[in-house]
Design an enzyme around this catalytic site. Structure first.
Site, PDB file in Angstrom:
ATOM      1  N   ASP A  17      36.146  50.163  66.810  1.00  0.00           N
ATOM      2  CA  ASP A  17      35.708  51.429  66.213  1.00  0.00           C
ATOM      3  C   ASP A  17      34.515  51.260  65.277  1.00  0.00           C
ATOM      4  O   ASP A  17      34.228  52.146  64.470  1.00  0.00           O
ATOM      5  CB  ASP A  17      36.867  52.071  65.452  1.00  0.00           C
ATOM      6  CG  ASP A  17      37.389  51.191  64.318  1.00  0.00           C
ATOM      7  OD1 ASP A  17      36.921  50.043  64.188  1.00  0.00           O
ATOM      8  OD2 ASP A  17      38.273  51.647  63.558  1.00  0.00           O
ATOM      9  N   HIS A  25      31.527  43.497  69.476  1.00  0.00           N
ATOM     10  CA  HIS A  25      32.924  43.522  69.028  1.00  0.00           C
ATOM     11  C   HIS A  25      33.371  42.158  68.494  1.00  0.00           C
ATOM     12  O   HIS A  25      32.904  41.110  68.954  1.00  0.00           O
ATOM     13  CB  HIS A  25      33.843  43.926  70.176  1.00  0.00           C
ATOM     14  CG  HIS A  25      35.275  44.064  69.768  1.00  0.00           C
ATOM     15  ND1 HIS A  25      35.699  45.019  68.862  1.00  0.00           N
ATOM     16  CD2 HIS A  25      36.376  43.362  70.122  1.00  0.00           C
ATOM     17  CE1 HIS A  25      36.999  44.900  68.694  1.00  0.00           C
ATOM     18  NE2 HIS A  25      37.432  43.904  69.432  1.00  0.00           N
TER      19      HIS A  25
END
Length: 414
Positions: A209, A407
């Site tokens: 996120d 990520h």
């Protein structure tokens, strides 16, 4: 008497030609002798009124409408000859009429497996079309990548994987789960994963996120303190946190906001030390880290520390951030303090320097060295005070992360 003579004329005409001469109605061909005689007797014995009605009906009766042939199953007429409507043709043979001769009309091919009922009418529901040559009832997804059995046995259940993808911090997994994830991916990445087996045993996934670096850093560090119970390390980082708080007050940040956010992380850090009466377990640490509000507040604390370090040392970090030193405040507001913004090399360097936590990031990408070496590259972020104190033996990383483009997850050394 005019009607009687007309009756006789019709009877005579029927005897001679086998058809009615009255009106324009087409004659009935191929009648047998017995049927002609029956017509003659019937007409002869009619009364006048009956004869009039017979003539009217013979002229007013509409012609028989053309029969409607259903699209499936009705392949022949009642006489045994092919219908005028298009007949149904099986995909493998021309069924044609009931006499066995193929229909001359254009055939209509139904889907494979949609067979009409034995009565010659449509089935109520078309049957499912089986794949050609598929004799088994179980369908096979030809696009599903093949995964070895040993990897499947050690990989987490897919339902657990979905839950971990939605959680702020997931459960620890064996490194073999990466093999399943990249089974049909780049061969370079697959080779690097195999090399990671030599040094690492497991990983822990973190929500994708934009806050994944900060969540990974937070949990990995707190888990290290929980396992080592290193009180000296706790005292050291508490001193650094106090320095960060003072630096932000110098920068003009609001004291109330700073104190509230900093106190939350300090309380969490103290709770993992078991010498305190309110120490927590691994399960409770994971539960707290998965709480959305609690986790976001800790992420905010780490973002504030990073922003303060970048602004205090703006002249040093500005070239790496791609801004001028006077534009560092705007850079921090847009790219550091805002939730959901990804962390880059400059963010990691600033946070590790501010808290004094050595961090290693293993890179899992498709890059190779000039010699073709596929060994995964890693970056060690050594705090400035640590590198200056003992350059001969760099400190052991307290936090180890796995980086894939865009990520971060947590790695566990063997």
């Amino acid at each position: 008497m005019e009607v009687s003579s007309k009756k006789q004329k019709v009877a005579d005409d029927v005897d001679s030609s086998g058809s009615s001469a009255e009106g324009d109605e087409p004659a009935v061909a191929s009648q047998s002798v017995s049927s002609v005689s029956a017509v003659n007797v019937t007409v002869s014995f009619m009364g006048d009124d009956q004869f009039k009605d017979y003539i009217v009906r013979s002229h007013d009766t509409p012609s028989k409408p053309p029969s409607v042939t259903p699209p499936i199953g009705n392949v022949a007429g009642s006489t045994g000859t092919a219908c005028d409507a298009p007949s149904v043709t099986s995909p493998f043979e021309n069924v044609g009429s009931s006499t066995g001769a193929p229909s001359d009309a254009p055939s209509v091919s139904p889907p494979v497996g949609n067979v009409a009922s034995p009565s010659g009418t449509d089935s109520e529901e078309p049957s499912a079309t089986p794949p050609v040559g598929n004799v088994a009832s179980k369908s096979i997804d030809f696009y599903e990548p093949y995964i070895p059995e040993d990897v499947i046995q050690t990989s987490p259940d897919r339902r657990d994987q979905v839950a971990d993808d939605n959680a702020c911090v997931g459960h620890k997994e064996p490194l073999s789960s990466l093999v399943a994830e990249f089974q049909s991916g780049s061969l370079i990445v697959q080779a690097k994963i195999k090399l990671l087996y030599d040094k690492y045993a497991a990983l822990r996934r973190v929500r994708k996120d934009g806050n994944c670096f900060y969540r990974s850093f937070m949990y990995s560090y707190l888990e290290h303190i929980l396992e080592t119970q290193d009180r000296a390390e706790v005292d050291r980082i508490l001193a650094n946190i106090e320095q960060c708080r003072k630096a932000q007050l110098v920068l003009g940040d609001q004291e109330y906001t700073i104190s509230e956010i900093f106190s939350l992380f300090i309380d969490l850090l103290e709770s993992v030390v078991q010498e305190n009466g309110n120490s927590i377990s691994h399960a409770l640490l994971l539960e707290k880290s998965c709480d959305q509000t609690f986790s976001d507040n800790v992420v905010l604390f780490l973002r504030m520390v990073t922003s303060g370090e970048l602004r205090i040392r703006a002249e040093f970090f500005a070239p790496f951030a791609g801004v001028e030193s006077r534009g560092m405040t705007k850079f921090c507001q847009d790219s550091v303090e805002a939730m959901g913004e990804d962390a880059d090399h400059v963010h990691i360097t600033a946070l590790c320097d501010a808290l004094g936590v050595p961090t290693r990031v293993e890179c899992l990408d498709q890059s190779t060295s000039s010699s073709g070496d596929l060994t995964p590259t890693h970056h060690d972020f050594i705090p400035t005070q640590s590198s200056a104190s003992d350059a001969s033996s760099p400190p052991v990383p307290l936090v180890t992360l796995l980086y894939r483009p865009g990520h971060y997850d947590i790695l566990y050394p063997k």
